[in-house]
Scaffold this motif. Structure first.
Motif, PDB file in Angstrom:
ATOM      1  N   TYR A  26       0.844  -1.192   0.000  1.00  0.00           N
ATOM      2  CA  TYR A  26       0.000   0.000   0.000  1.00  0.00           C
ATOM      3  C   TYR A  26       0.881   1.245   0.000  1.00  0.00           C
ATOM      4  CZ  TYR A  26       0.896   0.140   5.063  1.00  0.00           C
ATOM      5  OH  TYR A  26       1.508   0.199   6.293  1.00  0.00           O
ATOM      6  N   HIS A  27       0.292   2.355  -0.380  1.00  0.00           N
ATOM      7  CA  HIS A  27       1.000   3.636  -0.421  1.00  0.00           C
ATOM      8  C   HIS A  27      -0.026   4.735  -0.234  1.00  0.00           C
ATOM      9  CE1 HIS A  27      -0.444   2.874  -4.458  1.00  0.00           C
ATOM     10  NE2 HIS A  27       0.448   1.893  -4.619  1.00  0.00           N
ATOM     11  N   SER A  28       0.402   5.884   0.244  1.00  0.00           N
ATOM     12  CA  SER A  28      -0.597   6.910   0.578  1.00  0.00           C
ATOM     13  C   SER A  28      -1.284   7.534  -0.650  1.00  0.00           C
ATOM     14  CB  SER A  28      -0.014   7.945   1.540  1.00  0.00           C
ATOM     15  OG  SER A  28       0.429   9.052   0.864  1.00  0.00           O
ATOM     16  N   PRO A  29      -0.627   7.732  -1.807  1.00  0.00           N
ATOM     17  CA  PRO A  29      -1.397   8.265  -2.943  1.00  0.00           C
ATOM     18  C   PRO A  29      -2.363   7.220  -3.508  1.00  0.00           C
ATOM     19  CG  PRO A  29       0.967   8.570  -3.287  1.00  0.00           C
ATOM     20  CD  PRO A  29       0.810   7.633  -2.133  1.00  0.00           C
ATOM     21  N   GLU A  41     -10.164  -9.152  -0.971  1.00  0.00           N
ATOM     22  CA  GLU A  41     -11.158  -9.689  -1.918  1.00  0.00           C
ATOM     23  C   GLU A  41     -10.509  -9.832  -3.293  1.00  0.00           C
ATOM     24  OE1 GLU A  41     -15.332  -8.373  -3.976  1.00  0.00           O
ATOM     25  OE2 GLU A  41     -14.724  -7.311  -2.147  1.00  0.00           O
ATOM     26  N   LEU A  42     -10.630 -11.022  -3.890  1.00  0.00           N
ATOM     27  CA  LEU A  42      -9.963 -11.268  -5.170  1.00  0.00           C
ATOM     28  C   LEU A  42     -10.910 -11.013  -6.348  1.00  0.00           C
ATOM     29  CD1 LEU A  42      -7.991 -14.564  -4.354  1.00  0.00           C
ATOM     30  CD2 LEU A  42      -7.323 -12.183  -3.968  1.00  0.00           C
ATOM     31  N   GLU A  43     -10.367 -10.397  -7.384  1.00  0.00           N
ATOM     32  CA  GLU A  43     -11.158 -10.183  -8.610  1.00  0.00           C
ATOM     33  C   GLU A  43     -10.248 -10.353  -9.815  1.00  0.00           C
ATOM     34  OE1 GLU A  43     -13.560  -6.609  -8.689  1.00  0.00           O
ATOM     35  OE2 GLU A  43     -13.817  -6.732 -10.878  1.00  0.00           O
ATOM     36  N   THR A  44     -10.752 -11.063 -10.821  1.00  0.00           N
ATOM     37  CA  THR A  44      -9.972 -11.218 -12.050  1.00  0.00           C
ATOM     38  C   THR A  44     -10.077  -9.940 -12.873  1.00  0.00           C
ATOM     39  OG1 THR A  44     -10.333 -13.603 -12.081  1.00  0.00           O
ATOM     40  CG2 THR A  44      -9.745 -12.590 -14.174  1.00  0.00           C
ATOM     41  N   ILE A  45      -8.942  -9.444 -13.339  1.00  0.00           N
ATOM     42  CA  ILE A  45      -8.970  -8.284 -14.233  1.00  0.00           C
ATOM     43  C   ILE A  45      -8.314  -8.659 -15.555  1.00  0.00           C
ATOM     44  CG2 ILE A  45      -9.114  -6.566 -12.390  1.00  0.00           C
ATOM     45  CD1 ILE A  45      -6.123  -5.939 -12.875  1.00  0.00           C
ATOM     46  N   LYS A  46      -8.665  -7.924 -16.605  1.00  0.00           N
ATOM     47  CA  LYS A  46      -8.217  -8.289 -17.958  1.00  0.00           C
ATOM     48  C   LYS A  46      -8.026  -7.042 -18.808  1.00  0.00           C
ATOM     49  CE  LYS A  46     -12.964  -8.641 -19.473  1.00  0.00           C
ATOM     50  NZ  LYS A  46     -13.400  -7.798 -18.331  1.00  0.00           N
ATOM     51  N   LYS A  47      -7.435  -7.264 -19.964  1.00  0.00           N
ATOM     52  CA  LYS A  47      -7.222  -6.190 -20.955  1.00  0.00           C
ATOM     53  C   LYS A  47      -8.478  -5.330 -21.092  1.00  0.00           C
ATOM     54  CE  LYS A  47      -6.336  -5.664 -25.884  1.00  0.00           C
ATOM     55  NZ  LYS A  47      -5.884  -6.323 -27.111  1.00  0.00           N
ATOM     56  N   GLY A  48      -8.323  -4.037 -21.041  1.00  0.00           N
ATOM     57  CA  GLY A  48      -9.456  -3.115 -21.183  1.00  0.00           C
ATOM     58  C   GLY A  48     -10.002  -2.628 -19.855  1.00  0.00           C
ATOM     59  N   ASP A  49      -9.679  -3.351 -18.777  1.00  0.00           N
ATOM     60  CA  ASP A  49     -10.179  -2.930 -17.460  1.00  0.00           C
ATOM     61  C   ASP A  49      -9.384  -1.730 -16.938  1.00  0.00           C
ATOM     62  OD1 ASP A  49     -12.032  -4.959 -17.476  1.00  0.00           O
ATOM     63  OD2 ASP A  49     -10.937  -6.255 -16.092  1.00  0.00           O
ATOM     64  N   VAL A  50     -10.072  -0.891 -16.167  1.00  0.00           N
ATOM     65  CA  VAL A  50      -9.407   0.181 -15.431  1.00  0.00           C
ATOM     66  C   VAL A  50      -9.720  -0.021 -13.948  1.00  0.00           C
ATOM     67  CG1 VAL A  50      -9.399   1.836 -17.330  1.00  0.00           C
ATOM     68  CG2 VAL A  50     -11.349   1.784 -15.791  1.00  0.00           C
ATOM     69  N   VAL A  51      -8.777   0.312 -13.106  1.00  0.00           N
ATOM     70  CA  VAL A  51      -8.896   0.021 -11.676  1.00  0.00           C
ATOM     71  C   VAL A  51      -8.582   1.282 -10.883  1.00  0.00           C
ATOM     72  CG1 VAL A  51      -7.976  -1.387  -9.775  1.00  0.00           C
ATOM     73  CG2 VAL A  51      -8.097  -2.360 -12.082  1.00  0.00           C
ATOM     74  N   TYR A  52      -9.426   1.581  -9.917  1.00  0.00           N
ATOM     75  CA  TYR A  52      -9.140   2.685  -8.988  1.00  0.00           C
ATOM     76  C   TYR A  52      -8.756   2.075  -7.636  1.00  0.00           C
ATOM     77  CZ  TYR A  52      -9.878   6.182  -5.420  1.00  0.00           C
ATOM     78  OH  TYR A  52      -9.705   6.989  -4.331  1.00  0.00           O
ATOM     79  N   ILE A  53      -7.671   2.534  -7.064  1.00  0.00           N
ATOM     80  CA  ILE A  53      -7.199   2.041  -5.768  1.00  0.00           C
ATOM     81  C   ILE A  53      -7.068   3.245  -4.835  1.00  0.00           C
ATOM     82  CG2 ILE A  53      -5.295   0.866  -4.566  1.00  0.00           C
ATOM     83  CD1 ILE A  53      -4.622  -0.301  -7.490  1.00  0.00           C
ATOM     84  N   ALA A  54      -7.850   3.246  -3.784  1.00  0.00           N
ATOM     85  CA  ALA A  54      -7.815   4.378  -2.848  1.00  0.00           C
ATOM     86  C   ALA A  54      -6.461   4.441  -2.136  1.00  0.00           C
ATOM     87  CB  ALA A  54      -8.933   4.229  -1.821  1.00  0.00           C
ATOM     88  N   GLY A  55      -6.072   5.627  -1.718  1.00  0.00           N
ATOM     89  CA  GLY A  55      -4.833   5.786  -0.949  1.00  0.00           C
ATOM     90  C   GLY A  55      -4.843   4.885   0.279  1.00  0.00           C
ATOM     91  N   ASN A  56      -3.728   4.240   0.536  1.00  0.00           N
ATOM     92  CA  ASN A  56      -3.526   3.343   1.687  1.00  0.00           C
ATOM     93  C   ASN A  56      -4.304   2.034   1.620  1.00  0.00           C
ATOM     94  OD1 ASN A  56      -1.599   4.862   3.156  1.00  0.00           O
ATOM     95  ND2 ASN A  56      -3.240   6.303   3.667  1.00  0.00           N
ATOM     96  N   ALA A  57      -5.009   1.767   0.521  1.00  0.00           N
ATOM     97  CA  ALA A  57      -5.700   0.470   0.378  1.00  0.00           C
ATOM     98  C   ALA A  57      -4.690  -0.588  -0.058  1.00  0.00           C
ATOM     99  CB  ALA A  57      -6.823   0.586  -0.645  1.00  0.00           C
ATOM    100  N   GLU A  58      -4.666  -1.717   0.647  1.00  0.00           N
ATOM    101  CA  GLU A  58      -3.735  -2.793   0.290  1.00  0.00           C
ATOM    102  C   GLU A  58      -4.183  -3.444  -1.017  1.00  0.00           C
ATOM    103  OE1 GLU A  58      -1.789  -4.427   4.397  1.00  0.00           O
ATOM    104  OE2 GLU A  58      -3.532  -5.457   3.611  1.00  0.00           O
ATOM    105  N   HIS A  59      -3.200  -3.718  -1.878  1.00  0.00           N
ATOM    106  CA  HIS A  59      -3.534  -4.353  -3.151  1.00  0.00           C
ATOM    107  C   HIS A  59      -2.343  -5.156  -3.667  1.00  0.00           C
ATOM    108  CE1 HIS A  59      -1.855  -0.377  -3.949  1.00  0.00           C
ATOM    109  NE2 HIS A  59      -1.427  -0.828  -5.118  1.00  0.00           N
ATOM    110  N   SER A  60      -2.658  -6.161  -4.483  1.00  0.00           N
ATOM    111  CA  SER A  60      -1.619  -6.898  -5.195  1.00  0.00           C
ATOM    112  C   SER A  60      -2.191  -7.314  -6.539  1.00  0.00           C
ATOM    113  CB  SER A  60      -1.148  -8.125  -4.407  1.00  0.00           C
ATOM    114  OG  SER A  60      -2.149  -9.111  -4.371  1.00  0.00           O
TER     115      SER A  60
END
Ligand code: 7BC
Ligand code: NI
Length: 152
Positions: free
Chosen positions: A79-82, A100-119
């Motif tokens: 995670y990171h603050s921005p 929570e796991l979600e499959t993403i693919k070509k064409g998808d866009v993802v928003y990740i809030a500041g400090n939200a853990e993601h991989s």
């Protein structure tokens, strides 16, 4: 004569600095073909380049990079603050949205809030390719923290 060129150089530098306020630049991956790929052992199978970044050009306010994750590779939980945006341009992957796991693919866009853990893990056969965007002048000012959880 030397003095003339030195003053001329200073003058040009000043003008260039002023023009940054109105800077509009177009780039693509070919524009950074001479830039070395970056990588870290923290993120196996992941490599990236910087396209819009104040460490590389006169941009400010936003930064953008391009990343590839090889099949089986993993941009492990962090995670990171921005806040962050991904724009996926090739492949498929498993996005971990703070557990929570979600499959993403070509064409998808993802928003990740500041400090939200993601991989993001490439579970497919193709290279997973995506652009990321930060609301920062540069990637280098984003401080990456590893997760407190056990598994990514
Ligand atoms: O691709 C990289 C490598 C550190 O970072 C951008 C993606 C992210 O989630 O921070
Ligand atoms: Ni991130």
């Amino acid at each position: 004569m030397e003095e003339f060129f030195r003053l001329n150089d200073l003058y040009l530098k000043k003008i260039k600095h002023k023009l940054r306020f109105w800077m509009i630049s177009v780039k693509n991956l070919a524009s950074v073909s001479d830039q070395e790929w970056s990588s870290t052992e923290k993120y196996p199978g992941v490599r990236w380049k910087f396209l819009i970044d104040s460490d590389f050009d006169g941009s400010s306010g936003l930064s953008l990079g391009f990343a590839e994750i090889a099949p089986g590779g993993n941009l492990t939980l962090h995670y990171h603050s921005p806040a962050e945006i991904y724009v996926v341009t090739n492949g498929t992957g498993i996005l971990n949205k703070s557990g929570e796991l979600e499959t993403i693919k070509k064409g998808d866009v993802v928003y990740i809030a500041g400090n939200a853990e993601h991989s993001l893990k490439n579970n497919g056969k193709e290279t997973l390719e995506f652009y990321w965007i930060f609301p920062t002048d540069s990637f280098s000012e984003v401080e990456y923290f590893p997760t407190k959880q056990e598994s990514a």
